[in-house]
Enzyme design. Structure first.
Site, PDB file in Angstrom:
ATOM      1  N   GLY A 204       0.755  -1.037  -0.045  1.00 50.90           N
ATOM      2  CA  GLY A 204      -0.056   0.105   0.168  1.00 50.90           C
ATOM      3  C   GLY A 204       0.723   1.245   0.097  1.00 50.90           C
ATOM      4  N   ASP A 227       1.064  -2.297  -4.579  1.00 52.12           N
ATOM      5  CA  ASP A 227      -0.288  -1.613  -4.757  1.00 52.12           C
ATOM      6  C   ASP A 227      -1.119  -2.075  -5.676  1.00 52.12           C
ATOM      7  OD1 ASP A 227      -2.040   0.367  -3.625  1.00 52.12           O
ATOM      8  OD2 ASP A 227      -0.390   1.611  -2.592  1.00 52.12           O
ATOM      9  N   ASP A 250      -3.310  -7.452  -4.717  1.00 55.89           N
ATOM     10  CA  ASP A 250      -4.249  -7.094  -3.825  1.00 55.89           C
ATOM     11  C   ASP A 250      -3.867  -7.851  -2.609  1.00 55.89           C
ATOM     12  OD1 ASP A 250      -6.475  -7.233  -2.158  1.00 55.89           O
ATOM     13  OD2 ASP A 250      -7.874  -7.823  -3.780  1.00 55.89           O
ATOM     14  N   LYS A 264       2.562   1.066   6.300  1.00 54.70           N
ATOM     15  CA  LYS A 264       2.693   2.273   6.592  1.00 54.70           C
ATOM     16  C   LYS A 264       1.196   3.049   6.575  1.00 54.70           C
ATOM     17  CE  LYS A 264       4.558   6.852   6.805  1.00 54.70           C
ATOM     18  NZ  LYS A 264       3.187   7.460   6.793  1.00 54.70           N
ATOM     19  N   HIS A 268      -4.957   1.474   9.556  1.00 57.17           N
ATOM     20  CA  HIS A 268      -6.107   2.505  10.213  1.00 57.17           C
ATOM     21  C   HIS A 268      -7.089   2.849   9.195  1.00 57.17           C
ATOM     22  CE1 HIS A 268      -4.334   6.576   8.766  1.00 57.17           C
ATOM     23  NE2 HIS A 268      -4.207   5.745   7.621  1.00 57.17           N
TER      24      HIS A 268
END
Length: 364
Positions: A204, A227, A250, A264, A268
């Site tokens: 990501g 990504d 994915d 990173k 969240h």
């Protein structure tokens, strides 16, 4: 520039400056939250209960859907830290009681805050927050709660990124600036976490600006950026870094094998169950701990403020902001549950870098 700054100022000074900047950049989240509680009639509801009320009582009186109680709590936490509501522990030591401050009493019966809401912020985010009262009252969709962003725009931010090149570019550029800043700080202060490994996958990581900093600092590590296909395009390359490559994929399906996986500001963005799935894929990609296998999570760990109101407010603002994509900022207990459910050891390490912004190492 970042390294020069780190030499000239203390980590605490840098953290306070970061909190101040975030308060300016995301300050509109507070006013949007204030508009939400007025539209829901929360000050009036608390007033009618004699001046204090528990979160479940507030949800009942304002017709917030029971499944959205945790999201309502985010709103109340932010506005309590900001001084709009007061909080006290119930006499039995149970639920927190929310009360009316002088500022909040002024709002009782006053419901038109629209002229006060700033419109200089990201219009996609602002339009999402305008939908918050209806969203809090709505029943969750069968496949999940559905985010504010999806309610306002009909698709997730990831889907919009694949359809709208301008939106995707803005999102990637903001991530790139953030990645560069914090990777420089981490390598300066916690660079030992990368020593001894031969390979890593940065999942990501967008165009890999942060990964390039790792590749430059540790030329012996084979670095891979992974990504989504529309992000890892032909223009994503490792110019100047022979030890850097890009792979489209994915993270919910599979992650390339490496000594370590770096996440990173990824987890969240996702709820508990999705975080567990991502970490399970990470666990499949790394070797056993005794040969160096680990996952490096760079994310916020709430609860490290030690009474500092500015930092506590920064955490609450960021947690509130994440609600528009169904993301969440977590404390250590919430992180620990995710690690355990994904099958990782309880012997993890949390290393604060800038206050709540931390490096977490977890092991299979």
């Amino acid at each position: 520039m970042t390294l020069k700054l780190l030499v000239e100022v203390s980590p605490q000074e840098l953290l306070v400056s970061l909190a101040e900047l975030q308060n300016h950049l995301l300050g509109y989240v507070k006013s949007m939250s204030l508009k939400c509680v007025v539209d829901l009639g929360i000050p009036t509801a608390i007033h009618r209960r004699g001046g204090t009320a528990t979160l479940p009582d507030i949800a009942t009186d304002t017709k917030v859907h029971p499944a959205k109680l945790a999201d309502l709590q985010r709103v109340m936490e932010l506005l309590s830290v900001s001084g709009i509501f007061s909080t006290t522990a119930a006499e039995d030591g149970g639920a927190v009681l929310y009360g009316l401050t002088t500022t909040c009493r002024f709002l009782v019966g006053w419901r038109n805050l629209s002229p006060m809401v700033p419109f200089l912020a990201n219009p996609l985010v602002v339009s999402s927050f305008f939908s918050m009262p209806d969203w809090l009252r709505s029943e969750p969709a069968p496949a999940g709660a559905g985010s504010l962003f999806e309610l306002a725009h009909g698709c997730s931010q990831w889907e919009m990124g694949s359809k709208d090149a301008e939106f995707s570019s803005a999102l990637n550029n903001s991530r790139a600036a953030d990645n560069q800043l914090f990777l420089e700080v981490i390598i300066f202060d916690k660079g030992r976490i990368f020593r001894g490994m031969n390979s890593l996958v940065d999942v990501g990581a967008g165009k890999g600006e942060g990964t390039k900093i790792i590749a430059g600092a540790f030329p012996r590590i084979k670095c891979t950026v992974m990504d989504l296909p529309h992000i890892v395009g032909q223009d994503a390359d490792g110019t100047g870094h022979d030890n850097l490559q890009f792979i489209a994929g994915d993270m919910f399906q599979s992650i390339p094998s490496a000594d370590a996986v770096v996440l990173k500001n990824v987890l969240h963005d996702w709820g508990h169950d999705d975080c567990v799935k991502i970490l399970q894929r990470c666990k499949e990609a790394i070797p056993a701990r005794n040969v160096g296998g680990k996952v490096i999570i760079i994310d916020m760990v709430r609860g490290s403020a030690n009474g500092d109101r500015k930092i506590t407010e920064m955490e609450a603002i960021q947690n509130m902001y994440m609600m528009y994509t169904n993301g969440v900022e977590r404390d250590e207990s919430e992180w620990k549950r995710i690690f355990s459910d994904a099958g990782f050891s309880d012997n993890y390490k949390i290393m604060p870098v800038l206050g709540p912004y931390s490096v977490i190492e977890i092991y299979p």
